[in-house]
Design a protein around this motif. Structure first.
Motif, PDB file in Angstrom:
ATOM      1  N   GLY A   8     -39.445 -22.172  12.636  1.00  0.00           N
ATOM      2  CA  GLY A   8     -38.117 -22.769  12.273  1.00  0.00           C
ATOM      3  C   GLY A   8     -39.146 -24.430  12.622  1.00  0.00           C
ATOM      4  N   ASP A   9     -38.924 -24.951  11.621  1.00  0.00           N
ATOM      5  CA  ASP A   9     -39.768 -26.469  11.993  1.00  0.00           C
ATOM      6  C   ASP A   9     -39.442 -27.377  12.861  1.00  0.00           C
ATOM      7  OD1 ASP A   9     -42.687 -26.293   9.988  1.00  0.00           O
ATOM      8  OD2 ASP A   9     -40.882 -25.737   8.561  1.00  0.00           O
ATOM      9  N   ALA A  10     -38.232 -27.633  12.731  1.00  0.00           N
ATOM     10  CA  ALA A  10     -37.273 -28.746  13.264  1.00  0.00           C
ATOM     11  C   ALA A  10     -35.779 -28.052  13.536  1.00  0.00           C
ATOM     12  CB  ALA A  10     -37.189 -29.736  12.603  1.00  0.00           C
ATOM     13  N   LEU A  11     -35.727 -28.630  14.653  1.00  0.00           N
ATOM     14  CA  LEU A  11     -33.816 -28.327  15.840  1.00  0.00           C
ATOM     15  C   LEU A  11     -32.664 -29.501  14.787  1.00  0.00           C
ATOM     16  CD1 LEU A  11     -32.562 -25.685  16.481  1.00  0.00           C
ATOM     17  CD2 LEU A  11     -32.784 -27.110  19.530  1.00  0.00           C
ATOM     18  N   VAL A  12     -31.347 -28.317  14.131  1.00  0.00           N
ATOM     19  CA  VAL A  12     -30.627 -29.563  14.379  1.00  0.00           C
ATOM     20  C   VAL A  12     -29.551 -28.790  15.187  1.00  0.00           C
ATOM     21  CG1 VAL A  12     -28.869 -30.358  12.353  1.00  0.00           C
ATOM     22  CG2 VAL A  12     -30.881 -29.550  11.580  1.00  0.00           C
ATOM     23  N   ILE A  13     -29.122 -29.638  16.232  1.00  0.00           N
ATOM     24  CA  ILE A  13     -27.788 -29.751  17.301  1.00  0.00           C
ATOM     25  C   ILE A  13     -26.482 -29.924  16.881  1.00  0.00           C
ATOM     26  CG2 ILE A  13     -29.299 -28.803  19.647  1.00  0.00           C
ATOM     27  CD1 ILE A  13     -29.075 -31.582  20.117  1.00  0.00           C
TER      28      ILE A  13
END
Lengths: 266, 266
Positions: A71-76
């Motif tokens: 994963g290149d980035a996470l959304v919380i």
């Protein structure tokens, strides 16, 4: 548009692989995998055509796993958000995740954000950006029905409620939406179906299907057809901060100026 | 203690006037009026013996009214908090209230705060302070039963759930607490009582009373007696950040150092 844009795919979609392939053919630069844990191979398939992958994760352990495995980035996304939600609020997720992740990974924060002061706050906690939905749902450019937009302008935060599960045998994935007749009917429907289960006049599988399909097409009925009584008016708790129809550029300018003012005061 | 301290009074207590008088006799310096709109005369009675009054308000309009009519400070408490809660999250309330109020009034923020980074964030949005409950519930100095404390150390944010109302005829004031057998029984009890109403084997008043009294004494059973299965383990969503028994002084030192580090990074 001839500008770059991203695509949001629902991980439980039965044709997820085909949808990813379509994104590849059109040279999409960013794909957001939402609504659950990405199935095996999906992250790899997206990275295969050179796009960045943004993933969602409800816990720190899962977030680390997804980020380590491509994963290149996470959304919380907290439970203040509109639509399908988890149980934990944005500010609690931010406290649990950002201090652990922000030095090594890119994290976006979503859920309940309606003003620039909150954006500034999450950026300073280590987020690289934020995701807003509700704030833009009634922009001038939005094709939502005028009655849908009116319902948003009138609503306060407390009217954007999560759907409630009435019976342990009939699972309901919580969805945050404006309270309307449909909300009441859905609760009544659950009690009715539970009663039919009690009296053994309905099979379990059929009962669960009736609950699962209750809202099918309901978002479209609300947004496109303007059926604000029976459709699903998916909205986050930031809906109380949406007061009028404005061009997207004005909304962004306002958010930026609030953020800048907040940062300048420090 | 010979240090100054405040007293938290529940506005719906039938003997509120007597309780205020007791506070006056003991020279209490601060009274928090929680759980609802302060009844007529209560704010005046507290100010009459020279104490400061802190009020709660769920909406901006009510907050302004209470602050204009004598409240010395406001507490905004989001639904992440433990115990009795409203429907809106802390970060959304903060965005709606702080920009409008912080220049003229003293505002404290509460609900879901477990780390200093969040404290720094709310202070920078204009709060004068914060209120934390869950973070201190298992301090070394807390008289809570060891089993109650263990349940907190083990729990994650998603296990601190709001109680659910099953039937529109049977009102339930939402309370956030750790999920346990009592939570399940309470839902079953509501369905049972609703069924008795349907079959007219129970009067409405008696039915509502059974629901209202279900949790009577349950907080004491959990905290003092250590009945973690059937008692009410009231906890905020910050419970996932409570990991071990620590002295109050250490907890405060940790919160302060996290806040300071967050502010220093800016």
């Amino acid at each position: 548009t001839d500008k770059p844009f991203g695509v949001n795919l629902i991980t439980m979609h039965p044709q997820l692989t085909d949808l990813i392939e379509v994104c590849g053919r059109h040279g999409i630069g960013h794909v957001v995998l939402a609504g659950g844990i990405p199935p095996k191979g999906s992250v790899e398939a997206i990275k295969g055509f050179g796009a960045k992958v943004l993933v969602f994760a409800p816990t720190l352990a899962l977030a680390k796993k997804l980020l380590r495995s491509g994963g290149d980035a996470l959304v919380i996304e907290g439970m203040e958000a509109g639509g399908h939600i988890g149980p934990v609020s944005t500010s609690v997720l931010a406290q649990e995740m950002l201090p652990e992740l922000h030095e090594d990974y890119l994290v976006f924060v979503a859920g309940g954000i309606g003003r620039g002061e909150a954006i500034a706050g999450y950026l300073e906690m280590g987020a690289v950006g934020v995701q807003l939905g509700t704030r833009f749902a009634c922009a001038t450019e939005s094709i939502a029905h005028p009655d849908f937009k009116k319902a948003f302008f009138r609503a306060s935060a407390r009217e954007a409620v999560a759907s409630v599960q009435v019976d342990p045998r009939l699972p309901v994935i919580p969805v945050r939406a404006l309270k309307n007749k449909g909300t009441e009917h859905f609760t009544a429907k659950q009690r009715e179906v539970a009663g039919l289960l009690d009296s053994e006049s309905l099979e379990m599988a059929e009962a669960q299907l009736q609950i699962e399909h209750y809202w099918a097409g309901a978002l479209r009925r609300a947004v496109i057809d303007g059926d604000v009584e029976n459709g699903s008016l998916m909205a986050g708790q930031s809906v109380g901060m949406v007061k009028a129809e404005e061009p997207v550029a004005d909304i962004i300018a306002e958010l930026m100026s609030e953020s800048e003012a907040a940062l300048a005061r420090r």
